[in-house]
Design a protein around this motif. Sequence first.
Motif, PDB file in Angstrom:
ATOM      1  N   GLY A  41     106.065 -96.490  18.349  1.00 40.46           N
ATOM      2  CA  GLY A  41     106.694 -96.115  19.604  1.00 40.46           C
ATOM      3  C   GLY A  41     108.188 -95.946  19.437  1.00 40.46           C
ATOM      4  O   GLY A  41     108.809 -96.598  18.607  1.00 40.46           O
TER       5      GLY A  41
ATOM      6  N   SER B 188     110.164 -99.069  19.764  1.00 38.16           N
ATOM      7  CA  SER B 188     109.764-100.217  18.944  1.00 38.16           C
ATOM      8  C   SER B 188     110.907-100.723  18.063  1.00 38.16           C
ATOM      9  O   SER B 188     110.851-101.817  17.530  1.00 38.16           O
ATOM     10  CB  SER B 188     108.580 -99.845  18.061  1.00 38.16           C
ATOM     11  OG  SER B 188     108.960 -98.849  17.129  1.00 38.16           O
TER      12      SER B 188
ATOM     13  N   VAL C 163     105.202 -92.186  19.180  1.00 40.46           N
ATOM     14  CA  VAL C 163     104.861 -92.172  20.596  1.00 40.46           C
ATOM     15  C   VAL C 163     106.156 -92.116  21.397  1.00 40.46           C
ATOM     16  O   VAL C 163     107.028 -92.955  21.210  1.00 40.46           O
ATOM     17  CB  VAL C 163     104.095 -93.460  20.994  1.00 40.46           C
ATOM     18  CG1 VAL C 163     103.772 -93.470  22.473  1.00 40.46           C
ATOM     19  CG2 VAL C 163     102.831 -93.585  20.168  1.00 40.46           C
TER      20      VAL C 163
ATOM     21  N   LYS D 273     107.872 -93.759  27.581  1.00 43.92           N
ATOM     22  CA  LYS D 273     107.606 -93.350  28.940  1.00 43.92           C
ATOM     23  C   LYS D 273     108.053 -94.457  29.879  1.00 43.92           C
ATOM     24  O   LYS D 273     107.747 -95.618  29.670  1.00 43.92           O
ATOM     25  CB  LYS D 273     106.110 -93.074  29.119  1.00 43.92           C
ATOM     26  CG  LYS D 273     105.848 -91.884  29.988  1.00 43.92           C
ATOM     27  CD  LYS D 273     104.423 -91.433  29.879  1.00 43.92           C
ATOM     28  CE  LYS D 273     104.186 -90.311  30.881  1.00 43.92           C
ATOM     29  NZ  LYS D 273     102.784 -90.134  31.189  1.00 43.92           N
TER      30      LYS D 273
ATOM     31  N   GLU E  16     109.634 -89.268  30.645  1.00 44.24           N
ATOM     32  CA  GLU E  16     109.839 -89.567  29.232  1.00 44.24           C
ATOM     33  C   GLU E  16     111.315 -89.775  28.979  1.00 44.24           C
ATOM     34  O   GLU E  16     112.160 -89.170  29.640  1.00 44.24           O
ATOM     35  CB  GLU E  16     109.321 -88.420  28.358  1.00 44.24           C
ATOM     36  CG  GLU E  16     107.831 -88.492  28.149  1.00 44.24           C
ATOM     37  CD  GLU E  16     107.330 -87.527  27.082  1.00 44.24           C
ATOM     38  OE1 GLU E  16     108.148 -86.947  26.353  1.00 44.24           O
ATOM     39  OE2 GLU E  16     106.096 -87.377  27.004  1.00 44.24           O
TER      40      GLU E  16
ATOM     41  N   SER F 250     105.214 -97.072  28.028  1.00 48.27           N
ATOM     42  CA  SER F 250     104.769 -96.890  26.646  1.00 48.27           C
ATOM     43  C   SER F 250     105.972 -96.613  25.770  1.00 48.27           C
ATOM     44  O   SER F 250     107.057 -96.301  26.265  1.00 48.27           O
ATOM     45  CB  SER F 250     103.752 -95.755  26.532  1.00 48.27           C
ATOM     46  OG  SER F 250     104.400 -94.513  26.671  1.00 48.27           O
TER      47      SER F 250
ATOM     48  N   ARG G 264     106.666 -98.885  23.048  1.00 49.22           N
ATOM     49  CA  ARG G 264     106.975-100.100  22.293  1.00 49.22           C
ATOM     50  C   ARG G 264     105.955-100.372  21.200  1.00 49.22           C
ATOM     51  O   ARG G 264     106.106-101.322  20.447  1.00 49.22           O
ATOM     52  CB  ARG G 264     106.950-101.321  23.228  1.00 49.22           C
ATOM     53  CG  ARG G 264     108.081-101.379  24.198  1.00 49.22           C
ATOM     54  CD  ARG G 264     107.927-102.674  24.983  1.00 49.22           C
ATOM     55  NE  ARG G 264     108.810-102.745  26.116  1.00 49.22           N
ATOM     56  CZ  ARG G 264     110.080-103.123  26.030  1.00 49.22           C
ATOM     57  NH1 ARG G 264     110.582-103.446  24.876  1.00 49.22           N
ATOM     58  NH2 ARG G 264     110.829-103.164  27.098  1.00 49.22           N
ATOM     59  N   GLU G 265     104.902 -99.571  21.142  1.00 50.90           N
ATOM     60  CA  GLU G 265     103.816 -99.899  20.232  1.00 50.90           C
ATOM     61  C   GLU G 265     104.171 -99.715  18.762  1.00 50.90           C
ATOM     62  O   GLU G 265     104.995 -98.894  18.392  1.00 50.90           O
ATOM     63  CB  GLU G 265     102.536 -99.151  20.593  1.00 50.90           C
ATOM     64  CG  GLU G 265     102.678 -97.673  20.939  1.00 50.90           C
ATOM     65  CD  GLU G 265     103.123 -97.423  22.383  1.00 50.90           C
ATOM     66  OE1 GLU G 265     104.353 -97.367  22.551  1.00 50.90           O
ATOM     67  OE2 GLU G 265     102.281 -97.269  23.280  1.00 50.90           O
TER      68      GLU G 265
END
Length: 113
Positions: free
Chosen positions: A34, A37, A67, A70, A81, A101, A103-104
Motif C-alpha cells: 500500500g 505502508s 495499492v 484511499k 484517492e 486502504s 496501508r497493506e
Amino acid sequence: MHEMSIALNIIKIAENELEKAKGERIEKIHLVVGRLSGVVIESLRFALDVSKKDGPLLDSEITIGEVPAKMICLSCGHEFEAEDFYITCPNCNEYNHKAISGRELLIKSITIS
Ligand SMILES: [Zn+2]
C-alpha cells in the motif's frame, strides 16, 4: 533498513509455505504494498534481491503491486484517492479523513511447484 527486515520476513513466510506444501520450489510470489505502508517498492525489491540468495526465492519471479491510498472524508463522506495523508477533501476542502486502504503490506499469492 526497514525494507530489509520486511524482505527477510517475506522469505521466512515463503519458506514455511514451501515446507507446508511439500513443494520443491517457489515459482512466483506476488506482493501487495500500500502507498501508505511506508515501504519504498524499489528498496523492497533491492532488499529481496540481496537476501534471497540460497533461499527458496532464489529463482522465483517476484512481482510487487502497489495499492493506492484511499481516504474517506469524515466531514462529508466523500471517498477519494490520495498520494499521502496531507491533502484536504476535494469535495468539501476539510482536513478530516481516514485511510480506508493503502496501508497493506502482504503476500497476495505464492505459486509453489
Ligand atoms: Zn469532505
